[in-house]
Design a protein around this motif. Structure first.
Motif, PDB file in Angstrom:
ATOM      1  N   PRO A   1      17.640 -56.686 -41.760  1.00  0.00           N
ATOM      2  CA  PRO A   1      18.752 -57.267 -41.011  1.00  0.00           C
ATOM      3  C   PRO A   1      19.958 -57.638 -41.873  1.00  0.00           C
ATOM      4  O   PRO A   1      21.053 -57.857 -41.336  1.00  0.00           O
ATOM      5  CB  PRO A   1      18.136 -58.535 -40.380  1.00  0.00           C
ATOM      6  CG  PRO A   1      16.677 -58.252 -40.308  1.00  0.00           C
ATOM      7  CD  PRO A   1      16.387 -57.454 -41.539  1.00  0.00           C
ATOM      8  N   PHE A   2      19.781 -57.708 -43.197  1.00  0.00           N
ATOM      9  CA  PHE A   2      20.890 -58.071 -44.077  1.00  0.00           C
ATOM     10  C   PHE A   2      22.040 -57.077 -43.953  1.00  0.00           C
ATOM     11  O   PHE A   2      23.200 -57.418 -44.206  1.00  0.00           O
ATOM     12  CB  PHE A   2      20.384 -58.165 -45.525  1.00  0.00           C
ATOM     13  CG  PHE A   2      21.401 -58.594 -46.533  1.00  0.00           C
ATOM     14  CD1 PHE A   2      22.428 -59.453 -46.202  1.00  0.00           C
ATOM     15  CD2 PHE A   2      21.311 -58.146 -47.846  1.00  0.00           C
ATOM     16  CE1 PHE A   2      23.369 -59.850 -47.149  1.00  0.00           C
ATOM     17  CE2 PHE A   2      22.240 -58.532 -48.798  1.00  0.00           C
ATOM     18  CZ  PHE A   2      23.276 -59.379 -48.449  1.00  0.00           C
ATOM     19  N   ARG A   3      21.771 -55.851 -43.575  1.00  0.00           N
ATOM     20  CA  ARG A   3      22.827 -54.866 -43.379  1.00  0.00           C
ATOM     21  C   ARG A   3      23.629 -55.135 -42.109  1.00  0.00           C
ATOM     22  O   ARG A   3      24.640 -54.464 -41.846  1.00  0.00           O
ATOM     23  CB  ARG A   3      22.244 -53.459 -43.344  1.00  0.00           C
ATOM     24  CG  ARG A   3      21.828 -52.969 -44.731  1.00  0.00           C
ATOM     25  CD  ARG A   3      20.847 -51.821 -44.674  1.00  0.00           C
ATOM     26  NE  ARG A   3      21.297 -50.725 -43.839  1.00  0.00           N
ATOM     27  CZ  ARG A   3      20.485 -49.750 -43.409  1.00  0.00           C
ATOM     28  NH1 ARG A   3      19.202 -49.751 -43.751  1.00  0.00           N
ATOM     29  NH2 ARG A   3      20.957 -48.779 -42.659  1.00  0.00           N
ATOM     30  N   ILE A   4      23.204 -56.119 -41.322  1.00  0.00           N
ATOM     31  CA  ILE A   4      23.894 -56.502 -40.085  1.00  0.00           C
ATOM     32  C   ILE A   4      24.511 -57.885 -40.215  1.00  0.00           C
ATOM     33  O   ILE A   4      25.646 -58.116 -39.804  1.00  0.00           O
ATOM     34  CB  ILE A   4      22.920 -56.461 -38.886  1.00  0.00           C
ATOM     35  CG1 ILE A   4      22.401 -55.028 -38.685  1.00  0.00           C
ATOM     36  CG2 ILE A   4      23.583 -56.991 -37.617  1.00  0.00           C
ATOM     37  CD1 ILE A   4      21.284 -54.914 -37.682  1.00  0.00           C
ATOM     38  N   TYR A   5      23.758 -58.825 -40.791  1.00  0.00           N
ATOM     39  CA  TYR A   5      24.248 -60.204 -40.922  1.00  0.00           C
ATOM     40  C   TYR A   5      25.571 -60.259 -41.675  1.00  0.00           C
ATOM     41  O   TYR A   5      25.801 -59.504 -42.620  1.00  0.00           O
ATOM     42  CB  TYR A   5      23.228 -61.059 -41.668  1.00  0.00           C
ATOM     43  CG  TYR A   5      21.921 -61.272 -40.951  1.00  0.00           C
ATOM     44  CD1 TYR A   5      21.804 -61.111 -39.573  1.00  0.00           C
ATOM     45  CD2 TYR A   5      20.785 -61.641 -41.656  1.00  0.00           C
ATOM     46  CE1 TYR A   5      20.607 -61.302 -38.924  1.00  0.00           C
ATOM     47  CE2 TYR A   5      19.566 -61.845 -41.013  1.00  0.00           C
ATOM     48  CZ  TYR A   5      19.480 -61.662 -39.644  1.00  0.00           C
ATOM     49  OH  TYR A   5      18.285 -61.862 -39.017  1.00  0.00           O
TER      50      TYR A   5
END
Length: 404
Positions: free
Chosen positions: A371-375
C-alpha cells in the motif's frame, strides 16, 4: 551551500540505541501479535511506548519543548530507519503515521492554546489522532481539489457535513484534523479549511473499520460520517480557506518520514534474504553463490543505498527551508517502489520460507509495503507532478497563429 548528510554523535548513538531496542523489545512483540494491530487494545501501544521511554528513545522527532529529542529531518532519517526495522517500531517510539505528521503540523500551524490542548498529550503518547481528508469517490483522493465535505458558518462556529474513508487511526483517536470545504466548489484549487474535532463531538461517527491488506498501522483505517457536526471558531486550525496550503506543511515531511520508516522494513527483508542466501545449500552450493540470486541481492543493495541517499538529500533540502516539492515527489515515488522491489526479491530468494507467516517476517512485510505505493499520493500522481514541474521552464508562450 554544500549538502550536509552527516549526523552528530548524539544522533548516531540514538539510532544505535533504537536499533538495539527494536531487536530486543519490539520484534518479540511484533512476533507475538503477527504484526497485526488494527484491532489491538491500547495496552499494546502503551506498553511499547513505556518501554521506549525507559530506553530513552521515545519521540525522537518531537521538539524538546514538548518532551522529545528535537531531531531535524536528517536526524530523523537515521533514527526512523532504525525504528522501521520492525513494523511496530514507529508505534513504540510514537513516530508512526498519522500521529507523527499531525505533531509536525500542530507544531507549525496551531495556536499556543491548540498546542497545549492537542500537541502536548499527543507528543506524550497520552492520546492518538487522525487526519481526515480522503473521501469516497467522487470526493477527495489523489486529487485533493475534489474535496466535497463542507463546513458552513453557524452562530459561534462551523457545521461540518460529509463522509471520509480510509482514515488511519480514527478508531479510538482522541481527535481528528478534518479537511472541509469552506468556499468554492469541488475541483477548485483553494477554499479548504482544517478543523480540530474532538472524539465524541455530536454529529461525528465512525461508520465502519475497513478491512485492508496492511495490518500494522494501529487501529486500522475507518470510514467517518459528519452530519451537522458543530465545532467552535477556536477549532479552526490555521487560516480559513487556506487548508490546502496548511496541509502541505504536513504532507511534504510526512512523505519523507514514511520513506524513512519503510526503508527500515526493506533493510530487514534484505537481512533475511542475505542470511538465507548464505546458509541455504542448493545445486551443490550456497544460494548466495548462484548468479541469479547474486543479481537480486545486488539490486536490493542498490535500491536500499539509492533510497537512503534520496531521503537524506530531500531531508537536507527541507531542513534548510526549501519546500522541496519536486524532491519529495521523486523520493516518495522511488523509495515506495524500491522498498516493494527489495521485499519482493527477498520473498523470491527465500522461496517457501518467504511466504510462510510463521517462520519468517517476509509475508507480513510484503503485505505492509504494497500500500505504500498508494499512501501519500500514488506513484502515478507523483510522476504527473514531477513531469509537469520538469517541463515548466521549457514551455513556450502560447500564441494564436493567423490562418494563412
Amino acid at each position: 551551500m554544500p549538502i550536509q548528510f552527516d549526523v552528530d554523535s548524539e544522533v548516531a548513538q540514538l539510532a544505535a540505541t533504537t536499533a538495539e531496542f527494536v531487536r530486543e523489545v519490539v520484534i518479540p512483540a511484533e512476533r507475538e501479535c503477527g504484526g497485526s494491530v488494527h484491532d489491538a487494545p491500547e495496552a499494546v501501544r502503551e506498553t511499547l511506548q513505556k518501554a521506549a521511554r525507559d530506553a530513552g528513545v521515545f519521540a525522537p522527532h518531537v521538539p524538546k519543548r514538548w518532551g522529545g529529542h528535537g531531531l531535524d529531518l536528517r536526524g530523523q532519517a537515521v533514527v526512523f530507519e532504525a525504528a522501521g526495522y520492525s513494523l511496530l517500531g514507529p508505534l513504540a517510539l510514537n513516530c508512526a503515521a498519522p500521529d507523527e505528521g499531525n505533531m509536525h503540523l500542530l507544531e507549525k500551524v496551531a495556536t499556543e492554546e491548540q498546542k497545549r490542548r492537542y500537541l502536548r498529550p499527543l507528543a506524550a503518547g497520552e492520546t492518538r489522532s487522525c487526519f481526515a481528508m480522503t473521501e469516497p469517490a467522487p470526493g477527495a483522493g489523489a486529487d485533493p481539489r475534489s474535496l466535497r465535505t463542507t463546513a458552513t458558518r453557524v452562530p459561534g462556529g462551523w457545521r461540518i457535513d460529509g463522509r471520509k474513508w480510509f482514515i488511519t487511526g480514527a478508531h479510538g483517536a482522541g481527535f481528528a484534523i478534518v479537511m472541509a470545504r469552506t468556499s468554492g466548489s469541488p475541483g477548485d484549487p483553494g477554499g479548504a479549511t482544517m478543523f480540530l474535532v474532538d472524539a465524541g463531538t455530536p454529529g461525528m461517527s465512525i461508520v465502519r473499520n475497513i478491512e485492508t491488506l496492511d495490518e500494522s498501522l494501529f487501529a486500522g483505517h475507518s470510514e467517518i460520517l459528519f452530519e451537522e457536526c458543530v465545532v467552535g471558531e477556536e477549532q479552526v486550525l490555521g487560516a480559513v480557506d487556506r487548508g490546502f496550503e496548511g496541509a502541505q506543511v504536513r504532507l511534504g515531511p510526512a512523505r519523507m518520514t514514511h520513506c524513512m520508516r519503510w526503508l527500515g522494513a526493506a533493510r530487514r527483508a534484505q537481512d533475511v534474504a542475505l542470511e538465507r542466501a548464505g546458509s541455504r545449500m542448493a545445486f551443490g552450493s550456497a544460494l548466495g553463490d548462484l548468479g541469479m540470486v547474486q543479481q537480486m541481492l545486488a539490486d536490493s543493495e542498490i535500491d536500499i543505498e539509492a533510497s537512503r541517499a534520496l531521503i537524506l538529500r530531500t531531508a537536507w533540502e527541507l531542513d534548510t527551508g526549501s519546500a522541496a516539492a519536486q524532491l519529495t515527489s521523486v523520493s516518495k515515488t522511488f523509495v515506495a517502489e524500491a522498498v516493494n522491489r527489495v521485499v519482493d526479491r527477498a520473498v523470491q530468494i527465500c522461496g517457501a520460507l518467504g511466504i510462510s507467516a510463521a517462520d519468517a517476517p517476509l509475508a507480513r512485510l510484503f503485505r505492509e509495503v504494497r500500500p505504500f505505493r498508494i499512501y501519500d499520493g500514488p506513484s502515478e500522481t507523483h510522476r504527473f507532478a514531477i513531469a509537469r514541474r520538469a517541463v515548466r521552464p521549457y514551455r513556450q508562450p502560447r500564441t494564436d497563429a493567423a490562418d494563412g
